[in-house]
Scaffold this motif. Structure first.
Motif, short mmCIF file in Angstrom:
data_model
loop_
_atom_site.label_atom_id
_atom_site.label_comp_id
_atom_site.label_asym_id
_atom_site.label_seq_id
_atom_site.Cartn_x
_atom_site.Cartn_y
_atom_site.Cartn_z
N PHE A 97 46.34 -70.29 -139.68
CA PHE A 97 45.57 -69.52 -138.72
C PHE A 97 45.69 -68.04 -139.06
CE2 PHE A 97 47.65 -73.21 -136.81
CZ PHE A 97 46.55 -74.00 -136.54
N TRP A 98 44.54 -67.38 -139.20
CA TRP A 98 44.50 -65.99 -139.65
C TRP A 98 43.96 -65.09 -138.56
CZ3 TRP A 98 46.33 -65.09 -144.57
CH2 TRP A 98 46.45 -66.20 -145.40
N GLU A 99 44.39 -63.85 -138.62
CA GLU A 99 43.92 -62.85 -137.66
C GLU A 99 43.86 -61.50 -138.37
OE1 GLU A 99 44.90 -61.19 -133.16
OE2 GLU A 99 46.19 -62.68 -134.12
N MET A 100 42.76 -60.78 -138.13
CA MET A 100 42.63 -59.43 -138.67
C MET A 100 43.37 -58.48 -137.73
SD MET A 100 38.64 -59.32 -139.78
CE MET A 100 37.82 -60.74 -140.50
N ALA A 101 44.46 -57.92 -138.21
CA ALA A 101 45.30 -57.05 -137.38
C ALA A 101 45.26 -55.63 -137.94
CB ALA A 101 46.73 -57.56 -137.34
N GLU A 147 33.78 -67.49 -131.49
CA GLU A 147 33.94 -66.59 -130.35
C GLU A 147 34.59 -65.27 -130.73
OE1 GLU A 147 32.67 -67.42 -127.49
OE2 GLU A 147 32.09 -69.43 -128.18
N ASP A 148 35.29 -65.22 -131.83
CA ASP A 148 36.02 -64.02 -132.22
C ASP A 148 36.00 -63.91 -133.74
OD1 ASP A 148 37.62 -61.84 -132.48
OD2 ASP A 148 39.40 -62.72 -131.55
N ASP A 149 35.30 -62.88 -134.25
CA ASP A 149 35.19 -62.72 -135.70
C ASP A 149 36.49 -62.32 -136.35
OD1 ASP A 149 32.58 -63.35 -135.48
OD2 ASP A 149 31.83 -61.29 -135.55
N LEU A 204 38.31 -73.92 -130.97
CA LEU A 204 37.88 -73.98 -129.59
C LEU A 204 37.69 -72.57 -129.05
CD1 LEU A 204 40.16 -76.88 -128.30
CD2 LEU A 204 37.87 -77.00 -129.24
N PRO A 205 36.93 -72.39 -127.98
CA PRO A 205 36.66 -71.03 -127.47
C PRO A 205 37.91 -70.28 -127.03
CG PRO A 205 35.07 -72.59 -126.58
CD PRO A 205 36.10 -73.41 -127.30
N ASP A 206 38.94 -70.99 -126.57
CA ASP A 206 40.13 -70.30 -126.08
C ASP A 206 41.16 -70.05 -127.17
OD1 ASP A 206 40.77 -72.90 -126.53
OD2 ASP A 206 41.74 -73.26 -124.59
N GLY A 207 40.81 -70.25 -128.42
CA GLY A 207 41.73 -69.96 -129.51
C GLY A 207 42.45 -71.16 -130.07
N TYR A 228 29.64 -65.74 -136.95
CA TYR A 228 28.60 -66.18 -136.02
C TYR A 228 27.38 -65.28 -136.11
CZ TYR A 228 26.36 -67.64 -131.68
OH TYR A 228 25.45 -68.11 -130.76
N ASN A 229 27.58 -63.98 -136.27
CA ASN A 229 26.47 -63.04 -136.35
C ASN A 229 25.89 -62.90 -137.75
OD1 ASN A 229 26.77 -62.41 -133.62
ND2 ASN A 229 28.38 -60.92 -134.07
#
Length: 1886
Positions: free
Chosen positions: A336-340, A321-323, A369-372, A276-277
């Motif tokens: 679905f991926w997440e930086m951990a 909402e969350d990079d 969506l905004p809530d994940g 987003y940024n």
């Protein structure tokens, strides 16, 4: 690469023929290159081919840019140093790929750039950097914000043949008319007026207002994968394709390359997305790696990298909402991926979405969506809401309708609304709150919602993606249409909402055909999207398009000879239809009031016909415009007469699908048609003869069968060409080697450096590999294109294996008797096409002046060959221009053509792109040029539009003609039938009168009806016709019949399909006993399924050791036998001979002699080595004195472990054996086995009951026959003597249950009457009586019918006998008379006989009944026993089922434990294998050390032997030999020389190379080993120096081997420790598994099992009675008890056998010890004998192995052989040059003859011009002044004459230039092409 301590000089050289490589040097602080080494690598032929193929591929991919390939990572501040080194026989390029970055925020520090040009990566070798540099590489500096790359150095450039005059800007891209609308995300918005999209290798920036285009080329030349735009619209990314492609980030609007990202994937990118940024960039690769990478793009550094999925990935996006959250989707998955942040650092953790009950689908569109949660689309059009990796709910519309009719390609969130874009052309708006809070309300998981708004863009619209335009106060979007359009959509949904606006329209899919106007700058294209489009490529304007029902496949512009204005085009379609379209300017028409806006051009359908049944592939007009030829996939070529409104002439059939049609040019004496078929056939047909209409009137078919067609069947010759090239290559290589050898000899003779090296050098004989084999593909390769070169000769380009060449072919002479499938023909010449092995030419066209050949390639590239004038044989096609323009993966060029004046080149590809190029010319092109659209013909607006052929099943011309002939024939037949019917009607009336006359005759005089049948066949024919009519009625009712059959089938599948057999009850006849069968259901799932068990995967360690031992022995045997095979192959190679000449015989004799001597020495050496190897294996296999068999040790351990182990299953420490462990899979198998056994027993019993039922039916039939016979007998006897007739038994309905579903015609009619009766009654009657009448009527009737059916056959059997008796009785009634005595006697006898038969038949009936009842009683008793067994099996089934349920509860945890055990066991095995491999390597290294030590000893021994015993310089030479010197390591010489050269470090590094001899340093310094003392043999001194070098080499190798052994020891210790840890963990895991097994066994023991027992089976008696409480008893089977008793006896026998065996083994051991002592004595005696014999024969003990391996001087022998071969080669070369001189002289003579003919032709043309001038003057003088004003016809005629004069003047000028050229020495030129106006203007001139 810029380093902190210095720069590296990267030097490479590539030689195509010799395979030369340059090693790396290192550049110091001052930028000076310290050194490089040129190494010549001699490879086997196979390796040379591999290397050359690798270089060719890399060159074809990357060398298309300027200077072979410019690095895509060069910057403006980079310093490039490019040197060129030329080597004899080849050429190499040296490039410095390092650069400095000095201008970084005012700092003097530099930034490390680790990027490498991956296209040329395989050609470069880089030495490792020093340790100091590697330490400083970690310190990275930030890249300046103002830093940019240089676009001109980055972008790919066309490739031009070196040292040629071809301009680099030969072709310049002018405009693109295409759009790859099916490429994912291929529409991006940069600002409100600028969009960008990918077009092949170009990125096009399109201005929406001005329609101007700007182009950015790819850097790799392999195409662009995907593009993306920064959220701020200030940057955009171009992710390319190729080998390790780059992501280039451009700054907008300056379009400067800002950042370059590398090594993100292997072959191409599929999608990119900014967060987003805009600080991070995510990219995902395409096939094969699908790598997901997160980039810090401003620093050009990857942050995280992982594999996204194993299948195709469509998309990757950040969560707005969350990079730290990302989502990827693709084929059959969403992830679905997440930086951990883990203890090892930042990681990407992916969770794969599980579809659960929902069908797996590929996902194109989704939204975070905004809530994940994630909202995604599906292939069937519904939306899926994901939460926690699972589908929370599936959203659909009301009535369970899908949200879209087809897949959802994009989902977006805009201003609080969810927008979905579907492939159905609809855009729907959904409420965000409804979607976000959606949840399933039932088990289906569906939730019905309705959209807020929706927009249907249009018909046949397939929306792929949308982007929002940045216009304030409006809600406009741009949409990508996969059907070939870009739309502007207004999604405001208000009263002033604008309709969808199609901004641009393009072809969708591959552009199949292209044609260019012969008069102006117009072109026409067609594709399978059913459209034909017209473009003005000079003014870059699309003019018109026309849509059809079918897609276009072929296109041609009608030549000017046919249509003078050039306004017609002819198009072929995929359904075989050919349409002629007329282009005109509508502005020239009459303007009516209220008319809409007039376009620049319009298309009108002029004519349409269908010559083919399959797609039209080629269209060609004859050179004079008289004939049109069309080719098709249906293997036909149709000819039409153009002048007679395209009247069909006929067609011919071809051996394969037609690929191309080419008419011969005016330079050919005859007009012929070249037909190229795809399957390797090429045909040449003459000009077809045009027959008059009267001649064709009676012809049934248009097929031309008398045409003289020449055939050429192409046969592959590529393998022969490659073989020839390889021979020439080897010959050249051999000459170069001989030159190098002579140079070294000359250097040695003149005393230059290297003399000593040359003398000590030993040349090894090189064995050339086999030549390439002759290979012909089993399936002929496709011919792609071709063209005429000369009359009867042509060039063709092929695909597949035969690609890479142009083949020159010639038609064989026409032979009418020869068949098409005769022996294949071979081309007589070829041209090698560089770098086109896997990239064949698809299409070829020539410029107007025949000086350039334009080739369209399979990978979308354009290649232009520069030709010399008059070069039909393509003698010189070395100079070319090459550039990748279309997509390299799917952008095959379909069409290529030049404009009428050679100013423009147009290409069309399979990637939907159409490119227009400006061809380089010395004359400047006008800027504002436009194409002139032809004016409309007079009356075109009033002409009727011809009826189009829209039905694809319409008849073709040939089929229509055959249909017409067939209809004509059928009409004649119908007329004949009508006449026959009239005759039959008259005969029928006459026959009816005869029948009436026959009825009037007396009874005895009448004819029977059968007497009138003249022929029985007639009645049979009538019956056949009746059956046919019945069949027709059945066809009419087939649908209703099928409908009811499907309904019946569904009922049967629901209620009867699961049944295998229904219950059948068989009743006894005389008693009430009955027996019923089992109602069998089909076998259960347990009897069919069989699962694998995890516990069955491990093998014992002992078994693994046995397998490994066996494998090792086999490998040793294999290695031992390989030596003999090598020896045989060497012998076979020496047996190959060539045709012998005198010099060859001499060479071969010398070679054979040398080979025999060498082979003899090699065999001796081989024999010694084999003997050593056998001894080593023998000693290795020798067991030690305390050796014990592992099997015996294991057996003893098991016996000690399990001896006295009597634990029960209920014991707490009971250990379950491996084979007795059960799990759910085994229990299911046991349950299935029980079910199958019970099922088989029941099935057998049912068969017996069924056979009993059949027996009863047979008995009843027999009783019926007997009763009928009994009645006939009683009819003769007196009534007083009758016996009561037994009653006939009946079949009960429950005995034949299958007949409940049988019916006949009467049953159906009764049922129909009942239904009609019920429908006629009132509703009240329907309620009262309808149920009773309809419930039992059908079954009741059917049951009655069934009972009658059982007796019908029996009645028919006795009908004849009863009829005979009745007839006899009737005769007796009429003939009554008094009997005589004899008759009375006969009557008494008959009466006695009848009485006997009456009694016999009655007894027989009773016997049958009693027998049946007895059979039934017996079978009933057996069934009762089986019922008891089935009840027991049911009880056992319940127990097994309970156990299975219990085991399933344990299964999950057991599998986890078992997998843990298996993984640890596998890990232990792998480590044990590594330990064994380490030990094996250590053993090998020890052997190598021993060999090196032996070599050192042999070296000293050889030195002593060479010096002799009484040499006074022996000590001096020994000191020279043992002197310790400092040598530079080889690694330093070869590459990296950037280390510090301090004396301390060098001494430390080389201390390991010093000798171990005990000599002091002072003694070494006394003498000088560089000068040979006087009177000392120089040869011995040189030998000492050489042996010293060898000694140092051996000592260095010893040190290296010892280091390796130390490392292996450390590795072995580490692995041993790890094995211990793993073994401990394995024991713990096995104990846990064992404990879990015990717990499972205890739970199984707690289950209650019902076992019914009889009293005699109970042997537990207390005080002579059975106790009431049997809880303490044990149930034991008799079989198990018997096995235990037998086992006791077996153990006693085994004990006695083992004692006896032990005794025998002890005796055997004593005997072996005695034999060993005797053998040792024998060996010592033999050694003494050998020692004495050697002293007596040689005087000392010598080495026999060295004596046996003495060989010859191979160097001298090889020099002799090479001298003989060189003489032979020179003689052949002289002969070849003499033949070439003769050939060139003959060609010169032929060219002189050809030029003389052209001079005569020019003279004839001059004479013809004079005649025309005189005729023109005569016509002008004869014209009178009758008409005052000029007529329109006169004006037209005058203009034509002027045009003719102008053309003739131009022709005269051209001929004069040609004469001038011909007069020059060596001048060659082709005859000019005849102008198209000449043929048409000749009649006017006459």
């Amino acid at each position: 690469m810029r380093r902190e301590a210095g720069r590296r000089c990267l030097v490479t050289a590539v030689n195509r023929d010799l395979g030369l490589k340059l090693r790396l040097g290192t550049r110091g602080e001052g930028g000076r290159c310290l050194g490089f080494m040129l190494i010549e690598e001699m490879k086997e032929p196979g390796d040379q081919d591999t290397e050359r193929g690798r270089l060719d591929r890399s060159k074809s991919d990357g060398k298309r840019s300027q200077s072979s390939s410019k690095s895509a990572s060069r910057s403006a501040a980079r310093e490039d140093a490019t040197d060129e080194t030329f080597i004899e026989g080849g050429e190499s390029y040296l490039e410095d790929d390092d650069y400095d970055m000095e201008h970084l925020e005012g700092s003097s520090s530099s930034f490390q750039d680790d990027y490498v040009d991956n296209i040329g990566k395989s050609q470069y070798m880089e030495a490792p950097a020093p340790a100091s540099e590697e330490a400083e590489e970690k310190v990275k500096k930030k890249i300046s914000e103002n830093f940019f790359y240089n676009y001109t150095e980055l972008v790919s450039m066309p490739f031009v043949t070196p040292d040629s005059n071809v301009p680099l800007d030969l072709l310049t891209l002018v405009h693109s008319f295409g759009y790859d609308c099916r490429k994912r995300a291929n529409l991006q918005l940069l600002d409100s007026n600028t969009v960008m999209y990918i077009a092949g290798n170009q990125l096009i920036l399109l201005n929406l207002k001005t329609k101007e285009q700007m182009y950015l080329r790819s850097s790799s030349g392999r195409g662009i994968g995907v593009i993306g735009v920064h959220p701020d619209k200030t940057y955009f990314t171009v992710a390319e394709k190729g080998v390790f492609p780059k992501i280039i980030i451009y700054e907008y609007p300056s379009l400067k390359p800002y950042r370059i990202l590398q090594d993100g994937t292997e072959l191409g990118y599929a999608y990119v997305d900014f967060n987003y940024n805009g600080t991070l960039l995510a990219s995902v690769g395409s096939n094969p790696d699908y790598t997901l990478t997160i980039w810090n793009w401003k620093e050009e550094q990857p942050i995280l990298r992982t594999k996204a999925f194993s299948q195709e990935v469509f998309k990757v996006t950040f969560n707005p909402e969350d990079d730290e959250q990302l989502t990827t989707s693709g084929s059959g998955h969403i992830k679905f991926w997440e930086m951990a942040l883990t203890f090892t650092g930042l990681k990407l953790q992916g969770s794969l979405g599980r579809f659960g009950k929902t069908a797996t689908t590929g996902i194109e569109g989704y939204m975070q969506l905004p809530d994940g949660k994630v909202l995604s689309g599906s292939e069937w059009g519904n939306m899926l809401l994901w939460e926690g990796g699972l589908i929370k709910v599936e959203l659909c519309r009301a009535g369970r309708k899908s949200c879209h009719q087809g897949p959802i390609n994009q989902i977006m969130l805009d201003e609080g609304e969810v927008i979905t874009v579907g492939a159905d052309g609809c855009i729907r708006i959904w409420d965000f709150e409804t979607v976000d809070t959606a949840d399933s309300i039932d088990e289906t998981g569906l939730l019905e919602i309705e959209p807020i708004n929706e927009l249907q863009v249009g018909k046949n619209v397939k929306l792929f993606s949308m982007i929002k335009m940045n216009e304030i106060g409006s809600n406009f979007w741009l949409a990508q249409d996969a059907s070939g359009a870009i739309w502007k959509l207004d999604l405001s949904f208000s009263n002033i909402t604008q309709d969808p606006d199609c901004l641009f329209s393009f072809h969708s899919g591959a552009v199949e055909a292209l044609a260019v106007s012969p008069l102006t700058y117009l072109m026409a294209t067609t594709a399978l999207d059913c459209s034909v489009r017209i473009y003005d490529f000079a003014s870059k304007t699309p003019l018109a398009q026309m849509k059809f029902k079918q897609g276009g496949t072929a296109l041609a512009w009608v030549p000017q000879l046919v249509n003078y204005t050039g306004a017609q085009i002819i198009v072929g379609f995929e359904d075989g239809v050919v349409r002629i379209l007329e282009l005109y300017d509508p502005k020239g028409l009459t303007v009516f009031a209220g008319r809409k806006k007039i376009s620049d051009a319009d298309i009108n359908l002029k004519q349409v016909f269908k010559p083919h049944t399959a797609r039209v592939t080629a269209l060609a007009y004859e050179r004079d415009g008289e004939i049109l030829a069309t080719g098709s996939k249906d293997q036909t070529v149709f000819f039409f007469e153009v002048e007679k409104d395209y009247k069909p002439i006929g067609y011919i059939t071809t051996p394969g699908p037609v690929r191309q049609l080419i008419w011969s040019s005016n330079s050919h004496p005859d007009s012929t048609l070249l037909i190229i078929c795809e399957n390797g056939y090429v045909l040449e047909t003459p000009f077809p003869t045009m027959k008059e209409e009267e001649e064709n009137r009676d012809v049934v078919s248009y097929e031309i069968k008398d045409m003289c067609i020449k055939y050429f069947h192409f046969s592959s010759v590529k393998s022969k060409i490659l073989r020839f090239i390889e021979i020439e290559k080897r010959k050249t290589l051999k000459e170069l080697k001989e030159k190098e050898k002579r140079r070294k000899q000359l250097a040695a003779e003149t005393g230059q450096d290297g003399e000593k090296e040359f003398q000590a050098e030993e040349e090894e004989k090189e064995e050339e590999g086999p030549l390439p084999e002759i290979f012909i593909p089993s399936t002929p390769c496709r011919i792609l294109c071709g063209f005429y070169s000369e009359p009867g000769k042509f060039w063709v380009s092929l695909g597949g294996y035969d690609a890479g060449f142009l083949y020159h072919c010639e038609f064989p002479p026409y032979d009418k008797s020869s068949a098409i499938t005769k022996k294949p023909d071979e081309p007589f010449d070829f041209r090698l096409l560089e770098d086109m092995e896997d990239n064949p030419i698809q299409t070829i066209t020539f410029s107007i002046h025949q000086d350039m050949m334009f080739c369209g390639l399979q990978n979308g590239a354009i290649r232009v060959y520069i030709l010399s004038q008059g070069n039909p044989s393509l003698m010189n096609i070395e100079d070319y221009w090459h550039f990748n323009i279309h997509d390299n993966d799917y952008g095959c060029i379909k069409g290529i053509s030049t404009s009428f004046d050679d100013r423009f080149l147009v290409t069309t590809g399979a990637d939907s792109n159409i490119f227009v190029f400006n061809i380089f010319s010395e004359f400047e092109l006008k800027k504002d040029i436009r194409a002139k659209v032809p004016s409309p013909r007079f009356g075109i607006e009033t002409e009727p539009i011809p009826e189009d052929i829209e039905d694809p099943k319409a008849y073709s011309i040939e089929n229509a003609r055959r249909k017409r002939e067939h209809d004509k024939l059928m009409k004649e037949v119908e007329e004949i039938k009508a006449g026959k019917r009239e005759k039959l009607k008259a005969l029928r009336n006459e026959f009816r009168k005869l029948l009436e006359m026959n009825q009037g005759l007396p009874k005895h005089m009448q004819f029977k009806r059968t007497d009138f049948d003249i022929d029985s066949k007639i009645r049979a024919e009538i019956a056949r016709k009746t059956a046919f009519k019945i069949q027709q009625v059945e066809k009419e009712l087939a649908w209703e019949k099928e409908k009811h059959q499907l309904g019946l089938m569904k009922l049967q599948n629901r209620f009867r399909e699961s049944l295998e057999s229904d219950t059948i009850v068989v009743h006894a006849i005389q008693s009430d006993h009955k027996i019923s069968s089992y109602r069998l259901v089909k076998p259960s799932k347990y009897s069919k399924s069989k699962r694998t068990s995890l516990s069955d995967r491990r093998t014992s360690k002992l078994e693994r050791l046995e397998k490994e031992g066996a494998g090792r022995k086999d490998s040793r045997k294999d290695t031992g036998g390989s030596i003999g095979v090598q020896e045989e192959s060497i012998i076979e190679k020496g047996k190959k001979f060539r045709p012998k000449t005198l010099s060859e015989i001499m060479v071969e004799n010398q070679i054979e002699k040398t080979k025999k001597l060498i082979l003899k020495a090699e065999r001796a050496q081989l024999k010694i080595q084999q003997r050593k190897k056998e001894w080593d294996e023998l000693y290795k296999s020798k067991p030690q004195d305390d050796f014990e068999d592992p099997k015996d040790v294991q057996a003893i351990k098991e016996a000690q472990l399990y001896m006295g182990d009597f634990n029960l299953k209920t014991a707490s420490d009971y250990k379950i054996p491996e084979h007795m462990r059960v799990n759910a899979a085994k229990k299911e198998e046991e349950l299935g086995h029980l079910d199958s056994m019970a099922h088989s027993k029941k099935k057998n019993m049912n068969k017996c009951i069924l056979s009993l039922r059949d027996l009863k039916v047979a008995i009843i039939e027999e009783i019926q026959c007997l009763v009928q016979e009994l009645k006939s007998i009683q009819s003769i006897l007196h009534i007083s003597k009758h016996i009561p007739i037994p009653q006939v038994p009946q079949i009960h309905p429950e005995e034949v249950p299958e007949k409940r579903f049988q019916y006949d015609e009467e049953t159906l009619l009764n049922f129909k009457r009942q239904q009609m009766k019920i429908q006629g009654e009132t509703s009240s009657q329907l309620e009262q009586g309808g149920s009773t009448g309809s419930s039992g009527g059908f079954l009741r009737l059917s049951s009655r019918k069934n009972s009658d059916l059982t007796t019908r056959d029996s009645l028919s059997r006795s009908s004849k006998a009863s009829a005979f008796c009745v007839d006899t009785a009737k005769l007796l009634e009429f003939e009554k008379a008094d009997p005589i005595d004899i008759e009375l006697e006969i009557m008494k006898r008959d009466e006695i006989k009848h009485l006997y038969m009456q009694q016999y038949l009655t007894n027989r009936i009773k016997e049958l009944i009693v027998t049946f009842d007895a059979e039934l009683h017996l079978l009933r008793h057996q069934k009762l026993k089986l019922d008891t067994q089935m009840k027991l099996s049911d009880l056992h089934h319940v127990t097994l089922f309970q156990e299975m349920l219990l085991l399933k509860n344990f299964e999950k945890q057991e599998n986890i434990l078992q997998e843990r055990v298996n993984s640890l066991d596998k890990e232990e095995q792998d480590m044990q294998w590594k330990i064994n491999e380490t030990l094996k390597e250590m053993e090998e290294k020890k052997n190598e050390i021993a060999k090196l030590q032996d070599q050192e000893k042999a070296l000293y021994a050889g030195f002593q032997a060479a010096v002799g015993e009484n040499n006074k310089f022996a000590n001096f030479l020994l000191k020279v030999l043992k002197k310790r010197i400092k040598r530079v390591k080889k690694k330093e010489v070869e590459g990296d020389a950037d280390e510090d050269e301090d004396s301390d470090e060098s001494s430390e590094e080389e201390s390991s190379l010093e000798s171990d001899e005990d000599e002091s340093g002072s003694e070494d310094e006394v003498f000088d080993d560089s000068i040979c003392p006087t009177n000392c043999d120089v040869g011995l001194f040189e030998l000492a120096l050489q042996l010293r070098e060898k000694r140092l080499d051996i000592e260095e190798a010893l040190v290296e081997e010892k280091k390796i052994i130390d490392n292996l020891k450390k590795e072995h210790d580490t692995l041993s420790k790890k094995v211990k840890v793993v073994a401990a963990n394995l024991n713990v895991a096995e104990e846990a598994l064992e404990a879990y097994q015990r717990e499972k066994q205890q739970r199984l023991n707690e289950l209650l099992v019902v076992i019914p027992l009889k009293l005699h089976q109970v042997e537990y008696v207390a005080f002579g009675e059975i106790p009431n409480d049997l809880s303490g008893t044990l149930v034991f089977s008799n079989h198990s008890l018997g096995r235990l008793q037998e086992r006791i006896i077996q153990l006693h026998e085994e004990n006695s056998k083992q004692q006896k065996l032990n005794k025998d083994c002890r005796e055997r051991r004593k005997q072996l010890i005695r034999e060993k002592r005797e053998m040792a004595k024998t060996i010592s005696k033999m050694e003494e004998t050998v020692h004495q014999l050697m002293i007596s024969k040689f005087g000392r003990v010598i080495d026999l192995e060295a004596l046996q391996t003495l060989s010859v001087n191979t160097t001298l022998e090889e020099l002799k052989i090479k001298k003989l071969r060189k003489e032979l080669t020179n003689a052949k070369e002289m002969k070849m040059w003499e033949e070439k001189i003769a050939q060139v002289r003959w060609e010169l003579m032929m060219k002189t003859k050809e030029h003389t003919q052209k001079l005569h032709q020019m003279n004839d043309l001059c004479i013809e011009k004079k005649k025309l001038d005189s005729q023109l003057n005569t016509l002008q003088n004869q014209q009178g002044n009758a008409f005052q004003g000029p007529r329109k016809a006169d004006i037209v005629a005058r203009e034509k004459v002027i045009e003719l004069i102008r053309l003739q003047a131009e022709r005269i000028v051209a001929l004069k230039e040609e004469i001038a050229l011909l007069r020059k020495k060596g001048g060659l030129i082709l005859p000019p092409i005849q102008p198209p106006q000449e043929k048409e203007m000749k009649p006017i001139g006459l």
